[in-house]
Motif scaffolding. Structure first.
Motif, PDB file in Angstrom:
ATOM      1  N   ASP A 112     -55.271  47.005 137.762  1.00 13.41           N
ATOM      2  CA  ASP A 112     -56.241  46.034 137.740  1.00 13.41           C
ATOM      3  C   ASP A 112     -56.989  46.681 136.945  1.00 13.41           C
ATOM      4  OD1 ASP A 112     -58.412  44.092 137.563  1.00 13.41           O
ATOM      5  OD2 ASP A 112     -59.178  44.560 139.856  1.00 13.41           O
ATOM      6  N   SER A 113     -57.899  46.093 135.874  1.00 16.58           N
ATOM      7  CA  SER A 113     -58.788  46.851 135.080  1.00 16.58           C
ATOM      8  C   SER A 113     -60.394  46.038 134.987  1.00 16.58           C
ATOM      9  CB  SER A 113     -58.506  46.687 133.392  1.00 16.58           C
ATOM     10  OG  SER A 113     -58.658  45.405 133.166  1.00 16.58           O
ATOM     11  N   ASN A 114     -60.536  45.125 135.785  1.00 16.92           N
ATOM     12  CA  ASN A 114     -61.590  44.527 135.891  1.00 16.92           C
ATOM     13  C   ASN A 114     -62.357  44.349 137.453  1.00 16.92           C
ATOM     14  OD1 ASN A 114     -60.123  42.463 136.363  1.00 16.92           O
ATOM     15  ND2 ASN A 114     -60.903  40.936 134.719  1.00 16.92           N
ATOM     16  N   ASP A 126     -61.013  42.286 139.775  1.00 18.97           N
ATOM     17  CA  ASP A 126     -60.758  41.052 140.368  1.00 18.97           C
ATOM     18  C   ASP A 126     -59.845  41.191 141.533  1.00 18.97           C
ATOM     19  OD1 ASP A 126     -58.718  41.170 138.780  1.00 18.97           O
ATOM     20  OD2 ASP A 126     -59.059  39.227 137.659  1.00 18.97           O
ATOM     21  N   GLU A 166     -56.594  41.713 140.651  1.00 18.05           N
ATOM     22  CA  GLU A 166     -55.230  41.217 140.217  1.00 18.05           C
ATOM     23  C   GLU A 166     -55.015  42.020 139.245  1.00 18.05           C
ATOM     24  OE1 GLU A 166     -54.121  37.096 140.451  1.00 18.05           O
ATOM     25  OE2 GLU A 166     -56.268  36.589 140.569  1.00 18.05           O
ATOM     26  N   GLY A 167     -53.711  42.550 138.892  1.00 24.05           N
ATOM     27  CA  GLY A 167     -53.607  43.223 137.784  1.00 24.05           C
ATOM     28  C   GLY A 167     -53.527  42.504 136.439  1.00 24.05           C
ATOM     29  N   ASP A 168     -53.631  43.280 135.522  1.00 25.83           N
ATOM     30  CA  ASP A 168     -53.801  42.624 133.982  1.00 25.83           C
ATOM     31  C   ASP A 168     -53.247  43.404 132.743  1.00 25.83           C
ATOM     32  OD1 ASP A 168     -56.120  44.383 133.628  1.00 25.83           O
ATOM     33  OD2 ASP A 168     -57.193  43.295 134.930  1.00 25.83           O
ATOM     34  N   ARG A 187     -56.570  35.305 133.754  1.00 26.61           N
ATOM     35  CA  ARG A 187     -56.531  36.366 134.729  1.00 26.61           C
ATOM     36  C   ARG A 187     -55.767  37.633 134.283  1.00 26.61           C
ATOM     37  NH1 ARG A 187     -53.680  32.806 137.821  1.00 26.61           N
ATOM     38  NH2 ARG A 187     -54.897  33.098 139.660  1.00 26.61           N
TER      39      ARG A 187
END
Ligand code: GLC
Ligand code: CA
Length: 518
Positions: A20-22, A24, A26-28, A73
């Motif tokens: 996850d980068s942000n 939330d 969830e991975g992105d 997402r």
């Protein structure tokens, strides 16, 4: 002629669970890009990304609402382009998923179909039929996620969904459907993709809509994830499912192959998900004018049994040769129990060495290199539609989708700054990338070493000679002999060990494997 995919090692990334980068939870795509150096350092040749397209996410993104856009997402199309660019700059190819059997019910076509009358063009992109009578669907097919494969709409018609009711099956007899997918294929190649993993590749042609299944309850039992291990039972049903593996499906792939080949030395490749039986049927998908590879699930679900494995592997080697194709091997994916849980962590290390020496291409599912077990969670955390459609009777596939542990002492182990969408186990400290990199005997370092030596000793020739086929299973490729002990006895060994699945002395204990230089 050698193609990049013949003996490639391809690393499967499940985008929602990688990084996850942000914050939330969830991975992105940005997260994946930031971890590509790790992936490259493993020694793999390519990555395969599970879907990151626009989706209401009822089935982990395998319910696609717009196949030519990125779901917010996961990021943006620009993030996808940057990911491809970074991958290419460090020498990794990128395979993306394509999901041609169905769209999401949120796709604009399905919304239009619901608003349009019976028999309209809009309905004809899917499989809408009248029932046998007012309350009985057109046939007795079951959904692979449990319950009937038909859902009735307000005007009384039924639509077909082999999976969740939010995944209406597409009508491949309609040329508009074919054209739309050809556009999608070109779209991703033009953006930088090097290949496709074709979801449910055996399911597209529905030639026998009016043929009932002879035993829907038996079929539904045979498809339960927890009995997939009972290979005999599963296979006997797979061979007779009226909605799988119809001959018409091959016409579609012959057309796709022409598109792939039109990109010349980009060497676009396609790997098919095919659940069919007997294995000879699967090899039809890799005829010289069709696809390049198919997943060999027989070994992925095989019992840890030498007789079974010998037969399964040697049959496969012979069968693909008839089509001038190369085999594939995988031990885990996002739909199956993780191999370390399925056969135990020691046997999983041994099987990794055993399959990484074989001719053909090997798929590694993210986390498999860490020896990660399936995650455990309470029912209130579960998200898989299989869990809901079976009213909790089947737990579903979430265990295989728990996010990657990267670093640190406690959950979420560097995966996110927020709350992970599925819980990571608090005792996974010893499975983190950080921890395993520092431990010479870790599963991660075993995989890295194996991938290095694989390049040095194995690649190039598809030839293999079996040396022992009972209890101890072994084969020779060139100068190296690969041995796995699948008996309950210790077996004496001699020769120069270049790699071992565990620290060993002069005997090979049960559930271990070695590579010997002769
Ligand atoms: C494939 C995917 C699986 C998905 C199903 C429906 O089997 O691997 O995750 O649920 O297709 O698209
Ligand atoms: Ca995110």
């Amino acid at each position: 002629m050698n193609k990049w995919w013949n003996e490639a090692v391809i690393y499967q990334i499940y985008p929602r669970s990688f990084q996850d980068s942000n914050g939330d939870g969830e991975g992105d795509l940005k997260g994946i890009t930031s971890r590509l150096d790790y992936v490259k350092a493993l020694g793999v040749d390519a990555i395969w990304l599970s879907p990151f397209y626009k989706t209401p996410n009822k089935d982990g993104g395998y319910d696609v609402a717009d196949p030519r856009d990125v779901d917010p997402r996961f990021g943006t199309l620009e993030d996808a382009r940057k990911l491809f660019e970074k991958a290419h700059s460090i020498g990794l190819r990128v395979v993306v998923d394509i999901v041609p059997n169905h769209f999401s019910s949120e796709h604009k076509w399905f919304k239009e179909a619901l608003k349009s009358p019976k028999g309209s063009e809009a309905r004809n992109r899917f499989h809408f039929y009248d029932g046998k009578d007012a309350n009985t669907p057109p046939n007795n097919w079951i959904s692979l996620f449990g319950g009937p494969a038909w859902t009735q709409i307000a005007d009384g018609q039924w639509y077909l969904h082999l999976f969740d009711s939010s995944q209406p099956d597409l009508n491949w007899d309609n040329p508009e459907v074919a054209e739309d997918f050809e556009e999608t294929i070109r779209f991703w190649i033009d953006l930088g993709a090097d290949g496709f993993r074709i979801d449910v590749a055996h399911g597209l042609a529905k030639e026998d809509i009016h043929v009932d299944h002879y035993d829907p309850q038996g079929l539904s039992d045979a498809l339960r994830l927890d009995v997939l291990m009972e290979v005999e039972k599963r296979n006997s049903y797979l061979a007779k499912i009226p909605f799988f593996d119809r001959d018409g499906v091959h016409e579609i792939y012959r057309k796709w192959r022409k598109i792939f080949d039109s990109y010349g030395d980009r060497e676009i490749m396609a790997v098919a998900e095919v659940w069919v039986h007997p294995p000879k049927r699967a090899t039809l998908y890799v005829r010289p004018d069709e696809l390049h590879q198919f997943f060999n699930f027989d070994v992925m679900n095989a019992p840890f049994d030498s007789e079974y494995l010998y037969k399964s592997i040697s049959d496969m080697l012979n069968l693909v040769k008839e089509q001038s194709a190369w085999p594939t091997w995988c031990l885990s994916n996002h739909d199956s129990e993780r191999v370390a849980s399925r056969i135990g962590s020691q046997a999983a290390r041994a099987m990794a060495l055993f399959v990484l020496g074989l001719p053909g291409s090997a798929y590694i599912y993210n986390g498999q290199e860490l020896g990660l077990p399936s995650g455990e969670m309470s029912d209130s955390d579960r998200q898989d539609p299989i869990f809901f459609r079976t009213n909790g009777k089947q737990k579903g596939r979430d265990g295989a989708r728990v996010p990657m542990p990267w670093s640190g002492e406690t959950s979420p182990f560097g995966f996110t700054n927020g709350k992970p969408w599925l819980p990571l186990q608090n005792d996974w400290k010893e499975f983190t990338v950080e921890h395993e990199l520092a431990d010479l005997n870790s599963s991660l370092n075993l995989y890295k070493r194996a991938l290095e030596l694989r390049k040095e000793y194995f690649l190039g020739s598809g030839e293999l000679t079996w040396t022992r086929t009972n209890g101890l299973l072994s084969y020779k490729r060139g100068k190296v002999e690969v041995l796995i002990n699948i008996s309950d006895q210790e077996i004496p060994i001699s020769g120069k060990v270049i790699l071992a699945s565990q620290t060993i002395a002069d005997v090979l204990p049960p559930a271990t494997a070695i590579w010997l230089l002769s």
